[in-house]
Design an enzyme around this catalytic site. Structure first.
Site, PDB file in Angstrom:
ATOM      1  CG  HIS A  57      -6.996  27.432  -9.580  1.00 46.85           C
ATOM      2  ND1 HIS A  57      -7.024  26.133  -9.758  1.00 46.85           N
ATOM      3  CD2 HIS A  57      -7.867  27.668  -8.473  1.00 46.85           C
ATOM      4  CE1 HIS A  57      -8.085  25.251  -9.038  1.00 46.85           C
ATOM      5  NE2 HIS A  57      -8.648  26.430  -8.309  1.00 46.85           N
ATOM      6  CB  CYS A 117     -16.036  26.472  -9.428  1.00 46.86           C
ATOM      7  SG  CYS A 117     -15.217  25.101 -10.126  1.00 46.86           S
TER       8      CYS A 117
HETATM    9  C1  LIG Z   1     -16.247  28.239  -3.090  1.00 42.98           C
HETATM   10  C2  LIG Z   1     -15.296  28.964  -4.359  1.00 42.98           C
HETATM   11  C3  LIG Z   1     -15.946  29.019  -5.526  1.00 42.98           C
HETATM   12  C4  LIG Z   1     -15.254  29.589  -6.690  1.00 42.98           C
HETATM   13  N1  LIG Z   1     -16.000  29.720  -7.790  1.00 42.98           N
HETATM   14  C5  LIG Z   1     -15.248  30.144  -8.997  1.00 42.98           C
HETATM   15  C6  LIG Z   1     -15.803  30.118 -10.162  1.00 42.98           C
HETATM   16  O1  LIG Z   1     -16.967  29.472 -10.511  1.00 42.98           O
HETATM   17  N2  LIG Z   1     -15.046  30.759 -11.202  1.00 42.98           N
HETATM   18  C7  LIG Z   1     -13.893  31.235 -11.202  1.00 42.98           C
HETATM   19  O2  LIG Z   1     -13.278  31.877 -12.031  1.00 42.98           O
HETATM   20  N3  LIG Z   1     -13.351  31.398  -9.901  1.00 42.98           N
HETATM   21  C8  LIG Z   1     -13.990  31.134  -8.719  1.00 42.98           C
HETATM   22  N4  LIG Z   1     -13.549  30.886  -7.535  1.00 42.98           N
HETATM   23  C9  LIG Z   1     -12.308  31.782  -7.249  1.00 42.98           C
HETATM   24  C10 LIG Z   1     -11.181  30.990  -7.550  1.00 42.98           C
HETATM   25  O3  LIG Z   1     -11.213  29.693  -6.766  1.00 42.98           O
HETATM   26  C11 LIG Z   1      -9.999  31.523  -7.075  1.00 42.98           C
HETATM   27  O4  LIG Z   1      -9.730  32.802  -7.869  1.00 42.98           O
HETATM   28  C12 LIG Z   1      -8.726  30.870  -7.299  1.00 42.98           C
HETATM   29  O5  LIG Z   1      -8.489  29.949  -6.644  1.00 42.98           O
HETATM   30  C13 LIG Z   1      -7.327  31.855  -7.411  1.00 42.98           C
HETATM   31  O6  LIG Z   1      -6.254  31.014  -7.373  1.00 42.98           O
HETATM   32  P1  LIG Z   1      -4.710  31.532  -6.995  1.00 42.98           P
HETATM   33  O7  LIG Z   1      -3.702  30.224  -7.242  1.00 42.98           O
HETATM   34  O8  LIG Z   1      -4.368  32.724  -7.210  1.00 42.98           O
HETATM   35  O9  LIG Z   1      -4.956  31.377  -5.278  1.00 42.98           O
HETATM   36  P2  LIG Z   1      -5.569  30.577  -4.263  1.00 42.98           P
HETATM   37  O10 LIG Z   1      -6.275  29.400  -4.691  1.00 42.98           O
HETATM   38  O11 LIG Z   1      -5.771  31.061  -3.048  1.00 42.98           O
HETATM   39  O12 LIG Z   1      -4.207  29.360  -3.726  1.00 42.98           O
HETATM   40  C14 LIG Z   1      -2.998  30.011  -2.954  1.00 42.98           C
HETATM   41  C15 LIG Z   1      -2.098  29.012  -2.789  1.00 42.98           C
HETATM   42  O13 LIG Z   1      -0.894  29.604  -2.035  1.00 42.98           O
HETATM   43  C16 LIG Z   1      -0.565  28.627  -0.945  1.00 42.98           C
HETATM   44  N5  LIG Z   1      -0.145  29.917   0.159  1.00 42.98           N
HETATM   45  C17 LIG Z   1      -0.594  30.913   0.456  1.00 42.98           C
HETATM   46  N6  LIG Z   1       0.186  31.415   1.342  1.00 42.98           N
HETATM   47  C18 LIG Z   1       1.336  30.634   1.451  1.00 42.98           C
HETATM   48  C19 LIG Z   1       2.581  30.634   1.931  1.00 42.98           C
HETATM   49  N7  LIG Z   1       3.025  31.728   2.883  1.00 42.98           N
HETATM   50  N8  LIG Z   1       3.438  29.605   1.956  1.00 42.98           N
HETATM   51  C20 LIG Z   1       3.164  28.792   1.002  1.00 42.98           C
HETATM   52  N9  LIG Z   1       2.164  28.597   0.400  1.00 42.98           N
HETATM   53  C21 LIG Z   1       1.118  29.730   0.605  1.00 42.98           C
HETATM   54  C22 LIG Z   1      -2.042  28.288  -0.551  1.00 42.98           C
HETATM   55  O14 LIG Z   1      -1.875  27.095   0.328  1.00 42.98           O
HETATM   56  C23 LIG Z   1      -2.808  28.052  -1.781  1.00 42.98           C
HETATM   57  O15 LIG Z   1      -2.444  26.662  -2.232  1.00 42.98           O
HETATM   58  C24 LIG Z   1     -14.197  30.308  -6.406  1.00 42.98           C
HETATM   59  C25 LIG Z   1     -13.443  30.145  -5.179  1.00 42.98           C
HETATM   60  C26 LIG Z   1     -14.185  29.682  -4.195  1.00 42.98           C
HETATM   61  C27 LIG Z   1     -13.514  29.716  -2.831  1.00 42.98           C
END
Ligand SMILES: Cc1cc2nc3c(=O)[nH]c(=O)nc-3n(C[C@H](O)[C@H](O)[C@H](O)COP(=O)(O)OP(=O)(O)OC[C@H]3O[C@@H](n4cnc5c(N)ncnc54)[C@H](O)[C@@H]3O)c2cc1C
Length: 455
Positions: free
Chosen positions: A12, A44
């Site tokens: 995201h 979510c």
């Molecule tokens: C079951 C569930 C329900 C949720 N419900 C809600 C909700 O209703 N409302 C809400 O606001 N939030 C919700 N969340 C929280 C939300 O999903 C997270 O806050 C969000 O995914 C964060 O996004 P991000 O891109 O920062 O990190 P992440 O989603 O953790 O993505 C990180 C990315 O980095 C990649 N990555 C990591 N390390 C490396 C590396 N060394 N090299 C290459 N790639 C790497 C991973 O593969 C991943 O694709 C929920 C989460 C879950 C698990």
């Protein structure tokens, strides 16, 4: 000046950053790496798919690498970033398909590697049917097991919002569900007992076995699969265990950056870390929390998207786009309880050392002459001396959800408003929707001693 931006992690936060970077500046060189094979999966929707509300788990994506490439990004999936040399501005990457390692360089680094479910040490953790809940791949497994008739009992460990949603979903699929947590209440970080007591009652009367104040000490299995969860408050049957005890930021690749004790990277309002030209987003970042008046870790998709837009805008020189603070606004809709909160619960505020008072008010959502109304509860948490709002919780019980009122309470917290300022917000009154003294205003009036509207 040439400006090559490398994005580590394309879920995201990374997707939001790439879209903004290239929409604002189509000529920019943007290179992105992700170790996964899919992007933009909405976690979510996992419980909603397990429970059967969402029919197709593939509908939980809103972008793919081709849509980012069409904007001009070079996106490499199945590529694990192994190390980052922030002095040389160089990354070492492993292509997980070929096994080959290579390097790349950046002028600006957007670090969006997210978080991973917390693992806890426990005997027999390698038994089959012990799962976590984060990725699309986990969703596929959890959905398959929800439809597996040999799985009769499910134990969910962790009664945060993900754990409760999964408990409800497996219950809807006819499984015997046990929800276990070390804390004495469900979702204790966000809601006080005025809201969790009712939620817990509703869960128990639906048939969920709620085991609170219990530590999981061991799993026991048969034929390689889990069969029992042993806790300090008894043993519980479980053909499937789902561990949902929180998330840890993936920040080991930046050992020199300033961090919170949990590893989250401290960022300023431009999403810059303490390392020059390195921006941290989403679940990797600790952002200034307006209620606490210090940096805090709030891992939510809402923050992931916003931080992506901010970092990208800053890199493109659109400096007015900043994220000064967060309030930790969240919601949950389970077992007939629609709840939203922002800022700190009373318990969290006291734990943080704030001297607070509270006002809790329950009312009908609209005038009694309208014949029908929903029950709505509101709790405000405010500083004793200044009346500064530091937290708010809304419970909505009925046909319509009134939880979205939390938005303006979040803004009040972010802008550090007092109850007196909040009371003067220019809200509407219309009998179809609300009362002249709506449930938030009523809670404020009660807090300042003008509680003559109380019946
Ligand atoms: C079951 C569930 C329900 C949720 N419900 C809600 C909700 O209703 N409302 C809400 O606001 N939030 C919700 N969340 C929280 C939300 O999903 C997270 O806050 C969000 O995914 C964060 O996004 P991000 O891109 O920062 O990190 P992440 O989603 O953790 O993505 C990180 C990315 O980095 C990649 N990555 C990591 N390390 C490396 C590396 N060394 N090299 C290459 N790639 C790497 C991973 O593969 C991943 O694709 C929920 C989460 C879950 C698990």
């Amino acid at each position: 000046m040439k400006n090559k931006v490398v994005v580590v992690g394309v879920n995201h936060a990374g997707t939001s950053a790439i879209r903004t970077l290239l929409t604002q500046n189509p000529e920019l060189e943007v290179v992105a790496y992700d170790r996964n094979d899919n992007i933009s999966f909405l976690g979510c929707g996992i419980a909603l798919t397990v429970g059967g509300v969402v029919k197709n788990v593939n509908d939980l994506f809103y972008a793919d690498c081709h849509s980012l490439e069409a904007l001009g990004a070079k996106v490499s999936m199945n590529c694990d970033v192994l190390s980052i040399d922030t002095d040389q501005k160089m990354l070492r990457i492993k292509d997980l398909n070929s096994g080959k390692e290579f390097t790349d360089t950046y002028d600006k680094l957007i670090y969006a590697a997210g978080s991973w479910p917390v693992n806890f040490p426990i005997k027999n953790k390698d038994l089959g049917n012990i799962e976590i809940c984060k990725l699309f791949q986990h969703a596929e497994t959890l959905i398959e097991k929800a439809n597996d008739d040999t799985i009769k009992s499910v134990a969910v460990i962790g009664a945060g919002y993900i754990g409760i949603e999964l408990a409800e979903a497996y219950h809807q699929k006819g499984k015997k569900v046990t929800l276990i947590d070390m804390q004495e209440r469900v979702v204790p970080a966000y809601f006080d007992a005025e809201f969790t007591d009712r939620l817990q009652q509703d869960m128990v009367s639906e048939g969920i076995e709620l085991v609170l104040g219990a530590k999981v000490t061991e799993y026991q299995g048969k034929d390689g699969n889990v069969k029992k969860v042993i806790t300090t408050k008894g043993d519980f049957d479980a053909d499937l265990v789902i561990q949902c005890v929180g998330f840890k930021p993936n920040t080991e690749l930046l050992p020199k950056a300033e961090k919170l004790p949990n590893g989250a990277l401290i960022v300023n309002s431009a999403m810059q870390t303490s390392i020059p030209d390195v921006y941290a987003l989403g679940d990797t970042a600790a952002i200034y929390h307006a209620a606490l008046k210090r940096h805090a870790y709030v891992a939510l998709a809402t923050n992931a998207v916003k931080t992506g837009i901010v970092a990208a805008s800053q890199i493109n020189g659109v400096e007015a786009v900043k994220l000064e603070s967060i309030a930790g606004t969240n919601a949950i809709c389970v077992f007939g309880n629609s709840l939203a909160s922002t800022g700190l619960s009373e318990e969290a505020a006291r734990q943080a050392g704030l001297k607070v008072k509270t006002s809790f008010f329950t009312d009908n959502s609209r005038p009694e002459f309208m014949q029908t109304a929903d029950k709505v509860s509101c709790k405000l948490v405010f500083e004793e001396d200044t009346l500064r709002l530091v937290g708010a919780q809304i419970g909505s019980y009925g046909e319509q959800s009134h939880t979205e009122c939390i938005y303006y309470l979040a803004l009040a917290i972010q802008k550090e408003l007092s109850l007196l300022e909040l009371a003067m917000t220019d809200v509407y009154f219309l009998p179809h929707f609300n009362k002249p003294f709506n449930f938030i205003l009523s809670a404020i009036m009660q807090a300042v001693g003008l509680d003559y509207i109380k019946k």
